[in-house]
Design a protein around this motif. Sequence first.
Motif, PDB file in Angstrom:
ATOM      1  N   GLN A 103     -10.746  15.632 -14.155  1.00  0.00           N
ATOM      2  CA  GLN A 103     -12.167  14.943 -14.392  1.00  0.00           C
ATOM      3  C   GLN A 103     -11.822  13.539 -14.281  1.00  0.00           C
ATOM      4  OE1 GLN A 103     -14.302  15.839 -17.939  1.00  0.00           O
ATOM      5  NE2 GLN A 103     -15.272  17.594 -17.265  1.00  0.00           N
ATOM      6  N   PRO A 104     -10.871  12.927 -14.784  1.00  0.00           N
ATOM      7  CA  PRO A 104     -10.482  11.364 -14.548  1.00  0.00           C
ATOM      8  C   PRO A 104     -10.549  11.119 -12.915  1.00  0.00           C
ATOM      9  CG  PRO A 104      -9.293  12.027 -16.187  1.00  0.00           C
ATOM     10  CD  PRO A 104     -10.060  13.325 -15.639  1.00  0.00           C
ATOM     11  N   LEU A 105      -9.596  12.015 -12.525  1.00  0.00           N
ATOM     12  CA  LEU A 105      -9.649  11.934 -10.915  1.00  0.00           C
ATOM     13  C   LEU A 105     -10.751  11.623 -10.081  1.00  0.00           C
ATOM     14  CD1 LEU A 105      -6.479  14.216 -10.102  1.00  0.00           C
ATOM     15  CD2 LEU A 105      -6.649  11.623 -10.255  1.00  0.00           C
ATOM     16  N   SER A 106     -11.733  12.643 -10.570  1.00  0.00           N
ATOM     17  CA  SER A 106     -13.229  12.479 -10.020  1.00  0.00           C
ATOM     18  C   SER A 106     -13.907  11.498 -10.505  1.00  0.00           C
ATOM     19  CB  SER A 106     -14.145  13.858 -10.571  1.00  0.00           C
ATOM     20  OG  SER A 106     -15.463  13.765 -10.115  1.00  0.00           O
ATOM     21  N   GLN A 107     -13.751  11.011 -11.822  1.00  0.00           N
ATOM     22  CA  GLN A 107     -14.687   9.869 -12.365  1.00  0.00           C
ATOM     23  C   GLN A 107     -13.999   8.582 -11.763  1.00  0.00           C
ATOM     24  OE1 GLN A 107     -14.131  10.294 -16.479  1.00  0.00           O
ATOM     25  NE2 GLN A 107     -15.114  12.329 -16.261  1.00  0.00           N
ATOM     26  N   CYS A 108     -12.966   8.408 -11.022  1.00  0.00           N
ATOM     27  CA  CYS A 108     -12.356   7.128 -10.537  1.00  0.00           C
ATOM     28  C   CYS A 108     -12.147   7.388  -9.100  1.00  0.00           C
ATOM     29  CB  CYS A 108     -10.781   6.757 -11.106  1.00  0.00           C
ATOM     30  SG  CYS A 108     -11.008   6.854 -12.982  1.00  0.00           S
ATOM     31  N   ARG A 109     -12.936   8.148  -8.252  1.00  0.00           N
ATOM     32  CA  ARG A 109     -12.920   8.758  -7.023  1.00  0.00           C
ATOM     33  C   ARG A 109     -12.832   7.330  -6.217  1.00  0.00           C
ATOM     34  NH1 ARG A 109     -16.533   9.056  -3.323  1.00  0.00           N
ATOM     35  NH2 ARG A 109     -18.273   8.958  -4.716  1.00  0.00           N
ATOM     36  N   MET A 110     -13.665   6.358  -6.244  1.00  0.00           N
ATOM     37  CA  MET A 110     -13.820   5.168  -5.592  1.00  0.00           C
ATOM     38  C   MET A 110     -12.700   4.359  -5.433  1.00  0.00           C
ATOM     39  SD  MET A 110     -17.994   4.172  -5.283  1.00  0.00           S
ATOM     40  CE  MET A 110     -18.203   4.246  -7.259  1.00  0.00           C
ATOM     41  N   PHE A 111     -12.211   4.272  -6.705  1.00  0.00           N
ATOM     42  CA  PHE A 111     -10.899   3.329  -6.918  1.00  0.00           C
ATOM     43  C   PHE A 111      -9.778   3.913  -6.199  1.00  0.00           C
ATOM     44  CE2 PHE A 111      -7.055   2.414  -9.044  1.00  0.00           C
ATOM     45  CZ  PHE A 111      -7.275   0.820  -9.118  1.00  0.00           C
ATOM     46  N   LEU A 112      -9.773   5.154  -6.303  1.00  0.00           N
ATOM     47  CA  LEU A 112      -8.359   5.899  -5.691  1.00  0.00           C
ATOM     48  C   LEU A 112      -8.602   6.097  -4.197  1.00  0.00           C
ATOM     49  CD1 LEU A 112      -8.253   8.784  -8.164  1.00  0.00           C
ATOM     50  CD2 LEU A 112      -6.830   7.052  -7.955  1.00  0.00           C
ATOM     51  N   GLU A 113      -9.917   6.087  -3.566  1.00  0.00           N
ATOM     52  CA  GLU A 113      -9.972   6.024  -2.086  1.00  0.00           C
ATOM     53  C   GLU A 113      -9.751   4.771  -1.528  1.00  0.00           C
ATOM     54  OE1 GLU A 113     -13.905   7.106  -1.553  1.00  0.00           O
ATOM     55  OE2 GLU A 113     -13.833   9.224  -1.587  1.00  0.00           O
ATOM     56  N   LYS A 114      -9.903   3.652  -2.391  1.00  0.00           N
ATOM     57  CA  LYS A 114      -9.553   2.308  -1.716  1.00  0.00           C
ATOM     58  C   LYS A 114      -8.141   2.022  -1.881  1.00  0.00           C
ATOM     59  CE  LYS A 114     -13.842  -0.220  -3.240  1.00  0.00           C
ATOM     60  NZ  LYS A 114     -14.707  -1.119  -4.217  1.00  0.00           N
ATOM     61  N   MET A 115      -7.461   2.770  -2.714  1.00  0.00           N
ATOM     62  CA  MET A 115      -5.774   2.663  -2.815  1.00  0.00           C
ATOM     63  C   MET A 115      -5.301   3.344  -1.459  1.00  0.00           C
ATOM     64  SD  MET A 115      -4.784   3.067  -6.892  1.00  0.00           S
ATOM     65  CE  MET A 115      -3.110   2.923  -6.351  1.00  0.00           C
ATOM     66  N   GLY A 116      -6.168   4.399  -1.150  1.00  0.00           N
ATOM     67  CA  GLY A 116      -5.437   5.189   0.072  1.00  0.00           C
ATOM     68  C   GLY A 116      -4.554   6.053  -0.462  1.00  0.00           C
ATOM     69  N   VAL A 117      -4.528   6.874  -1.755  1.00  0.00           N
ATOM     70  CA  VAL A 117      -3.392   7.590  -2.219  1.00  0.00           C
ATOM     71  C   VAL A 117      -3.639   8.953  -2.188  1.00  0.00           C
ATOM     72  CG1 VAL A 117      -2.260   5.628  -3.831  1.00  0.00           C
ATOM     73  CG2 VAL A 117      -4.105   6.996  -4.429  1.00  0.00           C
ATOM     74  N   ARG A 118      -2.640   9.711  -2.501  1.00  0.00           N
ATOM     75  CA  ARG A 118      -2.909  11.262  -2.676  1.00  0.00           C
ATOM     76  C   ARG A 118      -2.955  11.480  -4.179  1.00  0.00           C
ATOM     77  NH1 ARG A 118       1.394  13.910  -2.495  1.00  0.00           N
ATOM     78  NH2 ARG A 118       2.908  12.223  -2.133  1.00  0.00           N
ATOM     79  N   THR A 119      -3.789  12.616  -4.314  1.00  0.00           N
ATOM     80  CA  THR A 119      -3.970  12.789  -5.782  1.00  0.00           C
ATOM     81  C   THR A 119      -3.526  14.184  -6.284  1.00  0.00           C
ATOM     82  OG1 THR A 119      -6.346  13.894  -5.488  1.00  0.00           O
ATOM     83  CG2 THR A 119      -6.062  11.390  -5.949  1.00  0.00           C
ATOM     84  N   GLN A 120      -3.122  14.533  -7.448  1.00  0.00           N
ATOM     85  CA  GLN A 120      -2.944  15.706  -8.028  1.00  0.00           C
ATOM     86  C   GLN A 120      -3.339  15.826  -9.440  1.00  0.00           C
ATOM     87  OE1 GLN A 120      -0.805  18.027  -6.481  1.00  0.00           O
ATOM     88  NE2 GLN A 120      -1.394  19.310  -8.156  1.00  0.00           N
ATOM     89  N   ALA A 121      -3.738  17.103  -9.593  1.00  0.00           N
ATOM     90  CA  ALA A 121      -4.514  17.213 -11.066  1.00  0.00           C
ATOM     91  C   ALA A 121      -3.594  17.920 -11.862  1.00  0.00           C
ATOM     92  CB  ALA A 121      -5.602  18.341 -10.912  1.00  0.00           C
ATOM     93  N   THR A 122      -3.429  17.401 -13.177  1.00  0.00           N
ATOM     94  CA  THR A 122      -2.591  18.043 -14.142  1.00  0.00           C
ATOM     95  C   THR A 122      -3.340  18.557 -15.169  1.00  0.00           C
ATOM     96  OG1 THR A 122      -2.534  15.923 -15.112  1.00  0.00           O
ATOM     97  CG2 THR A 122      -0.907  16.123 -13.633  1.00  0.00           C
TER      98      THR A 122
END
Length: 269
Positions: A103-122
């Motif tokens: 859920q936090p990964l989804s809620q911070c999607r735009m910030f993470l896209e700007k960072m250009g990083v991979r994501t991993q759910a826990t």
Amino acid sequence: MKIGYFGPAGTFTEEAASRLEGELLPYPTIPEVFEAVHSGEVELGVVPIENSIEGSVGVTLDLLAHQYLLKIRGEIILPINHNLLINPDAELGDVEVVYSHYQPLSQCRMFLEKMGVRTQATGSTAAAAEMISDDRKAAAIGTRRAAQLYGLKVAAENIQDHANNMTRFVVVDQKDHAPTGKDKTSVVLCLSRDRPGGLYEILGEFAQENINLTKIESRPSKEKLGSYIFFVDMEGHHRDLKIMNVINRVRSKVGYIKILGSYPQEGDD
């Protein structure tokens, strides 16, 4: 008083549970919190039930509707401010992967896209914080409390995409709350048969008594495809005369109706 919550420590659920007075005990899953309250291992349980961005927490609704006779005794509404946590020796530019609950990964999607990083759910935000404590190339989305617990630093604050991010938690108990004069009642109901206007007829009963419905949501009944149950929140206590009257009238028009609890209403939701 012992209070079980969906843990581990360092999560938003712990923050919500800390508003109650008692010894806090973390449980790894929401069903385990319910079972602890049911068995008497703890007096109260605190679990998330809905988020203003992501919607309802299905497992909580299903446990209330189908598996337990526990009642909602209270609600806690918490602003959700996500932080990016990193190793104390790392810099923001070192980060290649970000861990967190989905859920936090989804809620911070735009910030993470700007960072250009991979994501991993826990499994939780706290679990993510614990995972990255020795990894300079990894970050976690979590709470300030998680940063303190696992020796991390906050690299960025309030990284959620929407400023009005709120999560509603419920306090479950063997019984619900006595009337306070400003209450909310939650029920779940199933229509007796699928026919045009069936739900409209039920909702009309509440309208006739001038009862304000604050939420209505459908979920699969788990019986067959296309069969649904409805969760309804309304202003007032189930001991109020007008709510007692409308629930009695509705009983004869639905397959079943279950009172999930009455409790003090928090905030303006």
